[in-house]
Design a protein around this motif. Structure first.
Motif, mmCIF file in Angstrom:
data_model
loop_
_atom_site.group_PDB
_atom_site.id
_atom_site.type_symbol
_atom_site.label_atom_id
_atom_site.label_comp_id
_atom_site.label_asym_id
_atom_site.label_seq_id
_atom_site.Cartn_x
_atom_site.Cartn_y
_atom_site.Cartn_z
ATOM 1 N N SER A 1 -2.808 3.433 -3.824
ATOM 2 C CA SER A 1 -3.008 2.128 -4.445
ATOM 3 C C SER A 1 -2.610 1.032 -3.472
ATOM 4 C CB SER A 1 -2.165 2.009 -5.721
ATOM 5 O OG SER A 1 -2.646 2.842 -6.757
ATOM 6 N N PHE A 2 -3.317 -0.097 -3.537
ATOM 7 C CA PHE A 2 -2.968 -1.220 -2.654
ATOM 8 C C PHE A 2 -3.294 -2.552 -3.314
ATOM 9 C CE2 PHE A 2 -7.379 -0.270 -1.690
ATOM 10 C CZ PHE A 2 -7.980 -1.502 -1.451
ATOM 11 N N ASP A 3 -2.637 -3.582 -2.816
ATOM 12 C CA ASP A 3 -2.788 -4.961 -3.291
ATOM 13 C C ASP A 3 -3.016 -5.824 -2.052
ATOM 14 O OD1 ASP A 3 -2.554 -7.499 -4.391
ATOM 15 O OD2 ASP A 3 -0.818 -6.996 -5.628
ATOM 16 N N THR A 4 -4.181 -6.488 -1.954
ATOM 17 C CA THR A 4 -4.546 -7.132 -0.681
ATOM 18 C C THR A 4 -3.647 -8.310 -0.316
ATOM 19 O OG1 THR A 4 -6.221 -8.529 -1.750
ATOM 20 C CG2 THR A 4 -6.929 -6.394 -0.851
ATOM 21 N N ASP A 5 -3.348 -9.211 -1.266
ATOM 22 C CA ASP A 5 -2.531 -10.402 -0.965
ATOM 23 C C ASP A 5 -2.987 -11.061 0.341
ATOM 24 O OD1 ASP A 5 -0.767 -10.373 -3.217
ATOM 25 O OD2 ASP A 5 0.292 -8.694 -2.310
ATOM 26 N N PHE B 1 5.577 -1.273 -5.919
ATOM 27 C CA PHE B 1 6.211 -2.235 -5.011
ATOM 28 C C PHE B 1 6.858 -1.602 -3.790
ATOM 29 C CE2 PHE B 1 5.889 -5.319 -8.549
ATOM 30 C CZ PHE B 1 5.243 -6.335 -7.861
ATOM 31 N N ARG B 2 6.603 -0.301 -3.520
ATOM 32 C CA ARG B 2 6.982 0.211 -2.205
ATOM 33 C C ARG B 2 5.927 -0.240 -1.195
ATOM 34 N NH1 ARG B 2 8.198 4.840 -5.485
ATOM 35 N NH2 ARG B 2 10.423 5.370 -5.429
ATOM 36 N N LEU C 1 0.871 -1.176 0.000
ATOM 37 C CA LEU C 1 0.000 0.000 0.000
ATOM 38 C C LEU C 1 0.906 1.223 0.000
ATOM 39 C CD1 LEU C 1 -3.157 0.736 2.106
ATOM 40 C CD2 LEU C 1 -1.280 2.389 2.050
ATOM 41 N N SER C 2 0.642 2.142 -0.904
ATOM 42 C CA SER C 2 1.425 3.378 -0.959
ATOM 43 C C SER C 2 0.571 4.480 -1.561
ATOM 44 C CB SER C 2 2.711 3.192 -1.776
ATOM 45 O OG SER C 2 2.417 2.726 -3.081
ATOM 46 N N ALA C 3 0.991 5.716 -1.344
ATOM 47 C CA ALA C 3 0.203 6.866 -1.789
ATOM 48 C C ALA C 3 1.091 7.922 -2.421
ATOM 49 C CB ALA C 3 -0.567 7.467 -0.617
#
Length: 413
Positions: free
Chosen positions: A262-266, A247-248, A237-239
């Motif tokens: 933006s975020f990716d739950t995984d 990928f930070r 998750l980063s803004a």
């Protein structure tokens, strides 16, 4: 020790969902998954497998015990004979953790040999474990000394080799077995996705200027655990400027008004199934800037197009060659894969961009029952922000079904 099961009792829950009512017959899921492992061994002409990867151990048995901790150490393993027993070697003498599981014929405490616990006695204890595996191979291998192993240290491999065991590739056995989901597995995956989406809504409710990336990410964790989920595999998750390139992982940085986040739950949710979706939101709401709107539109177009080309019988190469063209300005920042499999975690296959297919890709065919994640990251090379989107889908008999239902734009609606 052999484990007794009661064939008439309801399937017992284990782990985080204990004391809840499962949506399916869990024992049927468990036995079907173990059967797929055995079928894959038979297809490859292999007598047995030894799994240390905790995802593969979970798939074969549904027994859970400190899965993240055990992923660091060779502390738990499962021996599966193609024609013979399934034996769980566990971290300690804790047979109650496998009680009532129809997949497990025998439970054994494992003589662990990782350095932390064994120190100078590591080789000795690896030998004790290898002796047990050699005995099992003698009893159930029909003279074949090949053993499929997913991952094992040099110490463990050497101990097996000294006892005449030939270690062969085992990760492919598990990955191929896991690739197609039964109807009941899909119900468990849907439960995980529902929990993930509720957790995302909790994030959205807390999403306002001034919240830190870490604090926002914590909302996802809290809701997942509360709903019976298990863990989250990354911190993606980063803004604002931290979204490009991607990928930070999340930080103590406060998110500012008008920034893209933006975020990716995984997310590993209830019943151990993965819910892997990505979204991008605009902090504080309102109209996005022209650049932000363009990023979102391109990402939405990429997701929509790449879902539209999926159908059973299509090869990975065909998907790659027909996939959405992100454009030269976004090519260097493209996501590493177009599409990847998903089950108890990310899994086979990984379908590459057309530009990468010959160097990094491999072919295969989409079949009904595969569950996939369709990826998009759109961020200009040298740009200020980026948008990450991802949808989870099912390959059906005649096309594709989108399993995730969370809105795909800057606002939840």
């Amino acid at each position: 020790m052999p484990l007794e099961t009661d064939p008439v009792r309801p399937a017992r829950q284990h782990g985080a969902m204990e004391y809840s009512e499962p949506p399916v017959d869990l024992d049927a899921v468990r036995l079907e998954r173990l059967g797929r492992i055995r079928a894959e061994l038979t297809r490859r002409g292999l007598p047995a497998a030894l799994f240390f990867d905790q995802i593969n151990c979970r798939y074969a048995t549904d027994a859970t015990n400190m899965q993240i901790w055990c992923a660091h150490y060779e502390a738990r393993a499962v021996f599966v004979a193609a024609e013979g027993p399934c034996i769980l070697f566990d971290y300690a003498d804790l047979p109650h953790l496998a009680e009532g599981l129809p997949t497990i014929d025998e439970y054994r405490p494992m003589p662990t040999f990782y350095y932390f616990t064994a120190g100078a006695r590591a080789e000795e204890r690896a030998g004790r474990f290898a002796d047990q595996i050699a005995d099992l191979m003698a009893a159930h291998g029909a003279g074949d000394r090949r053993l499929a192993v997913d991952r094992l240290s040099a110490l463990g491999c050497a101990a097996l080799a000294r006892r005449g065991i030939k270690v062969v590739e085992g990760e492919a056995v598990a990955e191929q077995a896991r690739a197609v989901k039964s109807a009941q597995e899909l119900m468990l995956m849907r439960a995980a996705i529902a929990a993930c989406e509720e957790a995302c809504r909790a994030m959205y409710a807390a999403f306002e200027p001034g919240i830190t990336e870490n604090a926002l990410w914590a909302k996802l964790h809290e809701a997942n655990i509360r709903l019976g989920g298990e863990w989250i595999e990354t911190r993606l998750l980063s803004a604002g400027p931290r979204t490009n390139p991607w990928f930070r992982e999340c930080s103590m940085r406060a998110i500012e008004a008008r920034e893209v986040m933006s975020f990716d739950t995984d997310l590993i949710g209830p019943y151990g199934y993965c819910a892997d979706i990505s979204r991008a939101w605009l902090c504080g709401g309102g109209e996005p800037s022209p650049e932000q709107a363009d990023l979102m539109a391109r990402a939405q177009d990429q997701i929509a197009h790449n879902i539209s080309i999926l159908k059973p019988g299509k090869s990975f190469r065909e998907v790659s060659m027909e996939a959405f063209d992100v454009g030269e300005a976004f090519l260097s920042n493209r996501y590493p894969s177009l599409i990847h499999g998903v089950g108890l975690a990310d899994e086979w296959p990984s379908i590459k961009h057309a530009q990468d297919f010959d160097a990094k890709g491999y072919d295969g065919v989409l079949v009904p029952g595969m569950t996939l994640c369709v990826e998009s990251y759109i961020g200009r090379e040298g740009g200020k922000e980026g948008v990450k989107l991802e949808e989870q889908v099912l390959i059906t008999e005649d096309g594709v079904e989108v399993l995730s239902a969370l809105p795909l734009g800057f606002e939840m609606g």
